[in-house]
Motif scaffolding. Structure first.
Motif, short mmCIF file in Angstrom:
data_model
loop_
_atom_site.label_atom_id
_atom_site.label_comp_id
_atom_site.label_asym_id
_atom_site.label_seq_id
_atom_site.Cartn_x
_atom_site.Cartn_y
_atom_site.Cartn_z
N SER A 40 40.65 14.61 -21.67
CA SER A 40 41.96 14.65 -22.31
C SER A 40 42.61 16.00 -22.10
O SER A 40 41.94 17.01 -21.86
CB SER A 40 41.80 14.37 -23.82
N LYS A 41 43.93 16.03 -22.23
CA LYS A 41 44.67 17.28 -22.14
C LYS A 41 44.35 18.21 -23.31
O LYS A 41 44.74 19.37 -23.29
CB LYS A 41 46.16 17.01 -22.09
N GLY A 83 41.48 19.43 -24.00
CA GLY A 83 40.63 20.47 -23.47
C GLY A 83 39.19 20.36 -23.91
O GLY A 83 38.84 19.61 -24.83
N ALA A 120 38.72 17.68 -17.29
CA ALA A 120 39.82 17.10 -16.52
C ALA A 120 41.08 17.97 -16.55
O ALA A 120 41.86 17.94 -15.61
CB ALA A 120 40.14 15.71 -17.04
N TYR A 121 41.26 18.74 -17.63
CA TYR A 121 42.48 19.53 -17.74
C TYR A 121 42.18 21.00 -18.06
O TYR A 121 42.50 21.89 -17.28
CB TYR A 121 43.41 18.94 -18.81
N TYR A 122 41.58 21.27 -19.20
CA TYR A 122 41.41 22.64 -19.66
C TYR A 122 39.97 22.90 -20.07
O TYR A 122 39.29 22.03 -20.62
CB TYR A 122 42.31 22.93 -20.86
N ASN A 146 37.63 24.20 -13.91
CA ASN A 146 38.61 23.35 -14.58
C ASN A 146 39.96 23.54 -13.89
O ASN A 146 40.23 24.63 -13.38
CB ASN A 146 38.74 23.74 -16.05
N PRO A 147 40.84 22.53 -13.86
CA PRO A 147 42.16 22.79 -13.28
C PRO A 147 42.84 24.00 -13.90
O PRO A 147 43.45 24.81 -13.20
CB PRO A 147 42.92 21.48 -13.59
N THR A 172 40.96 11.67 -10.34
CA THR A 172 41.51 12.94 -10.82
C THR A 172 41.22 13.18 -12.30
O THR A 172 41.43 14.29 -12.78
CB THR A 172 43.03 12.99 -10.58
N LYS A 173 40.75 12.16 -13.02
CA LYS A 173 40.46 12.34 -14.44
C LYS A 173 39.08 11.80 -14.80
O LYS A 173 38.84 11.40 -15.95
CB LYS A 173 41.53 11.65 -15.29
#
Length: 1010
Positions: free
Chosen positions: A245-246, A248, A269-271, A290-291, A833-834
């Motif tokens: 999830s965004k 983090g 996936a994001y943070y 992490n991205p 990507t996730k």
């Protein structure tokens, strides 16, 4: 399809599940060798092997140690000491009698209460203080709420490295599940849990003075570790990964004084970390892969908001953190300011505002970051604003005060020091700047596209530009004192401006300075001022006049350029052979869209061994080569159009170039763009089309660390993009269609799934290039669905999977069966990507998955029950690559697996065949937990923590495997897997091990147990 009821995760063992056994007593704890594992202090008492007695019963007391015999000399010394004590006591007693004091005897009894420890065997609530420990793995079958809810303070939870395993939900909207939840409590300790597959892992809300230590948390949908409105907590030695999830991996929101030490947050996936809190400490954490490794909201990301000394690569909005690759500054404009201004931020409502004290941008942003130079301390985003600084200062800012696209705003009484821009006015009407002091800045007052402004009573010294004006009309500058700047007033462009009642003296490069296009203006008025040196014809009252500058050299024929400067083509020209040769650095050449026409030979522009050269806006036609450059740095080629050339742009042996927005049409025999040994450069927005004579559009050879994006290559005679011996570039969002041989072609050393990063590009055909997903831009929807009856799925193109759940669910229903299903990727690439799962097999037999290139899945291929056949797949960057749980006859053969937490896992599965797999960089290459009679043959595994890890797996056959270069053990056996006779495990020879722990049945020379 994603979200199908049959989509679920399955429990599997890992090193954290290992019970104590006699064979393991001499080993250091396994977690000390695994990144993120929590290593308990050596003196820490292990939990009892049996549950503690009920509280009402007396607890067993520790027996005193046996007495040791004393020597005779020791006895004599003790006797002498006793005699002395008796004499002293008698003396004291005599004194007491003499003074008639009352003698009081006090008896002190000290009792040490035993620690109460309570076993946890299932989900539930904790309502009283004490110590609780997990005795076994718990698989939670809950749709909402917490598995373990702590509803009391002074609680210690000990996981014993057992697992809490959830089953979602994974929708990202309520209801949510929580592995461990603590609300509004104090002094709670959570230690040594392995947690996965909940909405939240460890969730603390309003929790103070507590500890989260040595936990392993993976694959939570929202966040792995959430800490909200909590104070003075310690979060140490935790391993966190695969949050999808965004929100983090680790989130700290509100509260203060929390300490994060030696935590690992990776592959989310994001943070990695999301910080919306101040006053926290981050020390020796590893926040990588992490991205975005760490992200902050505006107030939490300020320079002094938190203390940071950890490792990270990318950071968004956290000015207190210095990451190695990218650091985006905090967004100060999101901080809304009230009428009494005490911090940097933005004004969004008209009215009167007062600066309540001086502001230093160094307290808010790291100004050594070049991106911070674009940030404003105070941004005025509304009309009719009056900002009164009251004589206070704003220092060290990118923009001290910024006003754009507004009207009728006033700034008064500010002292501005060491700012890139003191007052920044752009595209605004009727602004007023009054009673301002600017010192040691770059632009004291910057005025661009301003109509009818007023600048009054300004003092400026030691700036690059006291006042800089560009494109302004009808602005009045009145009562100014600008001295000892590089330029007093720098006039780039504008008309009908009035300069009145000022002092312009002792500025180094000019007091009133005009560019070549403005020195002869007749509409600007300069009067009633003291002025030293000017080149402006309209600055007649200045005491000295110099010649105006020639800022651009006009060029109207082919020539050699030997002097630095700016050059412009004044008219179209014709060339016979080569045209321009640039033989000096620091040159800017603009054609202004004009044409350079050749005779199908020579080179239009040649740049050899020179740096900082720009060539832009040229139309080049009929040359052998459009632009040739070699051995350069900082080459900049922009917006050039080339037609009828054999080669378009050729760059060799160069670095730090930017090749952008060029077009090459109708080329032949060579390449539209040829990059040979080019590194750390950007190629973006370029186009190539209509190639002839066996040519290709883009060649990237022996080049690394470049960014190629948004380029197009259409209708080439051979290839659209060719990558030859060029790994480790960022390649994304390129398009290639209609190229005769292939849209993308890669040499063998540039073909692997990790050869390049990014990987989402568009086209129809590729040769080699497994690292990219080649998509038809008109059909991006992944072809995922649930399979409940026998199916044959044959991929005809690559696939991008951005959903993060399960793509193919293969399962049986009461009415149908998915047995005999085949998923054949035909060597196409699928990039997630996730995270998520590519294929999940539930109670279906004879299911085959083959010839797939899978990258980025959390669990790539999983199966439970029935028979599964997984072969000839390549799987990169997964938490679990292949998992067979409670399966019979699983066949896992000839797969290539790299960079996984667990490469191949058999859990309670029987008669498996694990043949000829190649595994590198996996924490656990091969794990067998429970089950019987698997055949493990011809596998090669290197670089990780453990090669083959067996837990109570028996009757297995192991032959011709290589388990080398592992940090802990090549092979490791636990429980029933260890015994040389009872386990029934057989070493049939030919095995190679870097080491062997407790696999006493291994007989190969290098695998003998240590």
């Amino acid at each position: 399809m994603a979200g199908d009821p049959a989509d679920k995760d399955y429990m599997f063992e890992n090193p954290y599940d290992v019970p104590d056994s006699g064979a393991e007593e001499s080993k250091p704890p396994l977690e000390s060798f695994i990144p993120g594992g929590y290593q308990q202090p050596q003196t820490q008492q292990q939990p009892p092997s049996q549950p503690p007695l009920p509280a009402s019963q007396p607890q067993p007391q520790a027996q005193p140690p046996p007495r040791k015999s004393r020597s005779r000399m020791g006895g004599k010394l003790i006797l002498l000491a006793v005699i002395i004590i008796v004499i002293i006591a008698a003396a004291i007693a005599s004194l007491s009698l003499l003074h008639h004091t009352v003698s009081t005897t006090t008896s002190i009894t000290t009792t040490v209460s035993p620690v109460k420890m309570t076993a946890i065997k299932s989900c539930g609530g904790i309502n009283s203080s004490g110590t609780y420990y997990l005795t076994n793995n718990i698989k939670a079958s809950i749709a909402k709420g917490a598995c373990i809810s702590v509803d009391s303070g002074n609680v210690t939870l000990i996981g014993n490295n057992n697992r809490l395993i959830g089953n979602g939900p994974y929708t990202g909207v309520p209801p949510f599940t929580y592995a461990i939840m603590v609300n509004n409590r104090t002094n709670v300790s959570i230690e040594g849990f392995a947690i996965s597959n909940f909405s939240y892992g460890i969730y603390l809300q309003g929790v103070n003075g507590s500890k989260v230590l040595g936990n392993n948390l993976t694959a939570e949908i929202i966040s792995v570790n959430f800490i909200g409105n909590s104070y003075s907590n310690e979060v140490y030695d935790n391993y966190v990964a695969h949050s999808v999830s965004k929100a983090g991996g680790i989130v700290v929101s509100g509260g203060s004084g929390n300490r994060f030490v030696n935590d690992t947050s990776a592959n989310n996936a994001y943070y990695g970390f999301v910080v919306n809190s101040t006053g926290n400490t981050f020390k020796n954490d590893s926040i990588t892969s992490n991205p975005v490794d760490i992200a902050c909201n505006a107030t939490s990301g300020l320079r002094n908001a938190n203390h940071f000394s950890s490792k990270c690569s990318t950071n968004v909005g956290c000015s207190f953190a210095q990451c190695t690759v990218s650091n985006l500054p905090a967004n100060l404009t999101s901080i809304e300011l009230g009428t009494e201004i005490k911090s940097c931020g933005s004004i969004s409502v008209q009215g009167r505002y007062y600066l309540n004290g001086s502001l230093n941008m160094l307290n808010y942003l790291n100004m050594s970051n070049p991106l911070s130079k674009n940030e404003a301390c105070i941004t005025i985003n509304a009309p009719n604003v009056y900002l009164d600084c009251g004589g206070n200062s704003i220092s060290n800012a990118g923009h001290a005060v910024s006003i754009e696209a507004n009207y009728n705003d006033t700034v008064n009484g500010c002292k501005l020091y060491n700012d890139t821009y003191g007052i920044y006015l752009n595209d605004t009407q009727f602004p007023k700047v009054e009673n301002i002091t600017v010192q040691k800045g770059t632009y004291g007052i910057y005025v661009s596209s301003v109509d009818n402004g007023v600048i009054k009573n300004v003092t400026g010294t030691k700036n690059m530009y006291g006042i800089y004006m560009a494109g302004s009309v009808g602005t009045t500058i009145n009562i100014y004192n600008l001295t000892n700047n590089t330029y007093g007033i720098y006039f780039a462009s504008g008309s009908q401006n009035v300069f009145n009642n000022g002092k312009l003296v002792s500025n180094v490069q000019g007091d009133l300075y005009c560019t070549a296009g403005t020195y002869n203006s007749t509409t600007n008025l300069f009067q009633n001022s003291q002025c030293g040196v000017t080149d402006c014809n309209w600055g007649a009252i200045c005491s000295q006049h110099s010649l105006p500058p020639i800022s651009v050299y006009p060029v109207n024929n082919c020539t050699t350029i030997s002097y630095p400067g700016s050059y412009a083509l004044s008219s179209g020209i014709k060339a016979s052979g080569s045209c321009f040769s640039i033989r000096t650095s620091n040159v800017s050449f603009s054609c202004g869209g004009k044409n350079i026409l050749g005779t199908n030979s020579g080179t239009a522009f040649t740049v050899l061994g020179r740096d900082n050269v720009t060539i832009s806006d040229c139309s080049i036609n009929k040359f052998a080569t459009g632009i040739m450059s070699s051995n350069t740095m900082y080459l900049n080629l922009q917006r050039n159009n080339m037609t009828n050339v054999a080669n378009g742009i050729v760059v060799k042996n160069s670095s730090l170039a930017e090749i952008s927005n060029n077009k090459v049409n109708g080329f032949g025999s060579g390449y539209a763009y040829e990059f040979l040994n080019v590194n750390n450069s950007i190629m973006t927005g370029n186009g190539a089309s209509a190639a002839v004579n066996g040519s290709s559009s883009f060649l990237v050879a022996n080049s690394v660390s470049n960014l190629l994006s948004f380029n197009t290559a259409n209708a080439s005679a051979k290839y659209g993009f060719v990558f030859d011996s060029s790994p480790n570039n960022q390649v994304f969002n390129n398009s290639a269609f209609g190229n005769s041989k292939a849209d993308y072609s890669c040499s063998p050393d540039t073909s692997g799934l990790l050869a390049e990063q990014g990987g989402v590009n568009f086209g129809y055909t590729k040769s080699g290039c497994k690292w990219l997903v080649e998509l038809n831009i008109n059909n991006l929807q992944p072809a995922c669905y649930a399979i409940s009856s026998a199916a044959a799925i044959n991929f005809t193109n690559d696939m991008l999977y951005p959903i993060g759940q399960t793509c193919f669910n293969v399962y049986n229903t009461p009415a149908t069966t998915a047995n005999d299903t085949i998923i054949n990727c035909n060597f196409h690439t699928v990039i997630a990507t996730k995270g998520g799962t590519f294929a999940n097999i539930v109670n279906s037999s004879n299911v085959t998955i083959k010839n797939c290139y899978l990258k980025g899945f959390s669990k790539a291929i999983t199966g439970s029950g029935g028979y599964m056949d997984v072969y000839n797949n390549t799987i990169f960057n997964s938490n679990v690559s292949i998992l067979a749980s409670n399966a019979k006859y699983p066949s896992i053969k000839e797969n290539n697996i790299r960079n996984a937490s667990y490469a191949i896992v058999l859990e309670n599965s029987n008669y498996g065949s694990i043949f000829n797999n190649n595994i590198t960089q996996a924490r656990i290459a091969l794990q067998l937990t429970g089950g019987i009679s698997s055949n493990i043959r011809g596998n090669a595994a290197t670089n990780g923590s453990i090669g083959m890890y067996m837990i109570n797996s028996t009757g297995d056959f192991v032959q011709n495997n290589t388990f080398s270069d592992f940090a802990r053990y090549g092979t490791d056996c636990i429980g029933a897997s260890s015994n040389a006779t009872a386990s029934g495990n057989l070493d049939l020879g030919g095995n190679v091990c870097s080491s062997n722990s407790a696999c006493y049945w291994m007989k190969s020379n290098s695998c003998l147990p240590g």
